[in-house]
Each structure stands twice: as C-alpha cells, then as structure tokens.
Design a protein around this motif. Sequence first.
Motif, mmCIF file in Angstrom:
data_model
loop_
_atom_site.group_PDB
_atom_site.id
_atom_site.type_symbol
_atom_site.label_atom_id
_atom_site.label_comp_id
_atom_site.label_asym_id
_atom_site.label_seq_id
_atom_site.Cartn_x
_atom_site.Cartn_y
_atom_site.Cartn_z
ATOM 1 N N MET A 85 76.871 -14.504 44.694
ATOM 2 C CA MET A 85 76.098 -14.681 43.458
ATOM 3 C C MET A 85 76.092 -16.157 43.067
ATOM 4 S SD MET A 85 76.612 -12.725 39.800
ATOM 5 C CE MET A 85 76.452 -11.118 40.586
ATOM 6 N N ASP A 86 74.922 -16.697 42.700
ATOM 7 C CA ASP A 86 74.852 -18.118 42.388
ATOM 8 C C ASP A 86 75.339 -18.373 40.967
ATOM 9 O OD1 ASP A 86 72.781 -17.459 40.647
ATOM 10 O OD2 ASP A 86 71.207 -18.183 41.981
ATOM 11 N N ALA A 87 75.485 -19.682 40.626
ATOM 12 C CA ALA A 87 76.072 -20.070 39.338
ATOM 13 C C ALA A 87 75.260 -19.538 38.173
ATOM 14 C CB ALA A 87 76.175 -21.593 39.260
ATOM 15 N N ALA A 88 73.933 -19.514 38.292
ATOM 16 C CA ALA A 88 73.097 -19.057 37.182
ATOM 17 C C ALA A 88 73.364 -17.591 36.861
ATOM 18 C CB ALA A 88 71.621 -19.273 37.511
ATOM 19 N N GLU A 89 73.450 -16.744 37.877
ATOM 20 C CA GLU A 89 73.676 -15.323 37.644
ATOM 21 C C GLU A 89 75.051 -15.079 37.037
ATOM 22 O OE1 GLU A 89 71.703 -12.562 37.905
ATOM 23 O OE2 GLU A 89 70.168 -14.118 37.997
ATOM 24 N N LEU A 90 76.021 -15.924 37.358
ATOM 25 C CA LEU A 90 77.377 -15.756 36.841
ATOM 26 C C LEU A 90 77.476 -16.057 35.344
ATOM 27 C CD1 LEU A 90 79.442 -17.324 39.761
ATOM 28 C CD2 LEU A 90 79.325 -14.902 39.134
ATOM 29 N N GLN A 91 76.448 -16.672 34.765
ATOM 30 C CA GLN A 91 76.502 -17.020 33.339
ATOM 31 C C GLN A 91 76.055 -15.869 32.438
ATOM 32 O OE1 GLN A 91 78.078 -19.848 33.185
ATOM 33 N NE2 GLN A 91 77.738 -20.036 35.397
ATOM 34 N N LYS A 92 75.528 -14.796 33.020
ATOM 35 C CA LYS A 92 75.038 -13.676 32.222
ATOM 36 C C LYS A 92 76.114 -12.595 32.162
ATOM 37 C CE LYS A 92 71.208 -13.003 34.593
ATOM 38 N NZ LYS A 92 69.843 -12.537 34.963
ATOM 39 N N THR A 126 66.614 -17.525 30.980
ATOM 40 C CA THR A 126 66.242 -18.249 32.206
ATOM 41 C C THR A 126 67.404 -19.137 32.672
ATOM 42 O OG1 THR A 126 65.260 -19.990 30.841
ATOM 43 C CG2 THR A 126 63.769 -18.269 31.665
ATOM 44 N N PRO A 127 68.574 -18.583 32.935
ATOM 45 C CA PRO A 127 69.710 -19.437 33.318
ATOM 46 C C PRO A 127 69.481 -20.206 34.612
ATOM 47 C CG PRO A 127 70.230 -17.124 33.715
ATOM 48 C CD PRO A 127 68.948 -17.159 32.930
ATOM 49 N N GLU A 128 68.613 -19.685 35.465
ATOM 50 C CA GLU A 128 68.357 -20.369 36.738
ATOM 51 C C GLU A 128 67.694 -21.728 36.547
ATOM 52 O OE1 GLU A 128 64.744 -17.849 35.761
ATOM 53 O OE2 GLU A 128 66.942 -17.629 35.666
#
Length: 273
Positions: free
Chosen positions: A1-8, A142-144
């Motif tokens: 899982m990339d960093a953006a997905e980990l923020q949700k 839109t964290p990505e």
Amino acid sequence: MDAAELQKPPPGELFLDHVSHFVADLDTAAGLLEQLGFKVSPVSIQEVAGSRVGANRCVMLEQGYIEILRPTLQPDPGLRLACFGTPDAEAEHRRLADHGFEPQPIVELQRKLDSRTVRFKVVLPGPGKMPEGRVQYVQHLTPEHIWRSEYLSHSNGVTQLRALFVVADEPPQVAARWGRFTGLLPQPDGDMAALEPQRGHVRIGTAEALGKLLGDVPPAPALAGYALGCRHPEEFAARCSRAGLAVENATVGISVALPPQLGGIWLLRGESV
C-alpha cells in the motif's frame, strides 16, 4: 500500500493527521525547514466556495504531516492547530453535536498543488469549545495528490508525526473533554493524561510536567509541541544544533525548541521507540 492510502483511517479508527504552525511569511518558515533537511511542498492557495481563506506549504511524512499556514487574517504566529484524520466527516460532525461541541458546518476546502486539485472536508467545533488551539477533524478526499514521492524525500530521516503535547492547568478535566472530542478514553500516564488514537498519541499535562519532558512550554491552554519519528534522531538533532536551535536531551528523546516564527517544540524519537 502506498503512502497516500496509508493516510486514510479505516472505518472506526482515528489518526493524528497533522499539526500546523501559523506564520507571517511562508517562504521564511519554509527556508528554515529546508535548511533542516525537509522537502517542503510549493505554495498552495486554500479556497472555500471560490474564496481564498489562506495559503500553506507542507512537509509530508510517511505518517501524517506538518503544515505551515498563512491564514487570510493576520496570524498569531506559533503552533496553533492540531488535526485528527477521520474516514467520515459527517459522522464526526454528528458525534460532536451530540456531545455539546456545537460544530460549525462542515467546510469543503480545496487547494491547487501543481496542476492537481486537493480536496478535503474539515469539521471544526464551535468557538471556545477547544481553547488549546484550532483542534479539528479532516477527511482526505484526494490524499494521492499530496502524499507523493517527490514530497517524501527528506534528507534528515524524519518519517512520522508521532505525538501531540497539550498544556493544561487541570489535566484530568481537559483530558475528559479531549476524550469526548475524539471518542477516546483518557488514561493516566505518570503525571499526565494520555489519549491513544490508532496512530499517533496525545499527552496532556501541566506546564510543569511537560516542562520536564520538553523544556520551556507556553502557559495553558496551549499546544506545546509534538513528537517526530526519525530514522536517526541523534543525527537530526545535531543538524538542528548546527542551525542554531536549542537542543536538549529529554527523558524519552531529544527536545528541539523552534524559533518564534514557527513556535513550539519538537521531541525527536526513533521510529519504533
């Protein structure tokens, strides 16, 4: 899982999402952070319904981020904002209303970063309900667009926003209020009170108690500082010292007093300590 997905956060969970320093000059504040080895994102204008409400630059971390913010109104410089990440802004709004926080209408913010539009929802309590600072919730849509590899390449090895420190004259009472705000159960932690989201944690203590950990903290009510997880905390502390910042060994890390244009105190710790 990339960093953006980990923020949700997953449903039912809560993260310490970010902290914000209100500043008078974004470029001056960003210059200091860049001197310390951070990659700082470009200036981004925040808008609500087409009206400008501020401008920011950010230090994106693998977990959470640090914001430097210039509000449209003349800012009171310093560490002024703490934000929890939620998967459901509407649910938090309803819960805060049920617990007497008189939340303001959900704010749908957006800002341009490069050519991308960053969108998020913000939930704020009513005026005076959280006197320690602007304490709020965010739901990232839109964290990505912001957690991108080019903004995560910090040469100083800092990777995580790990903790928030809150100054209170009566920690048990303040912790109970923060517990209602977050939906978390406060627990005693030595001479402080603790709240434990699924990522990051909050410590609430008197100026005397926090002073033993961090050094010179502001009087209550206030946000005193925050902990950063670092791959090499001693090396980063030495870099801060060379830049002229006051660095002290603390009981559980290394404290760094930030200059007045940023305000607040860092507590540097290892990633898994």
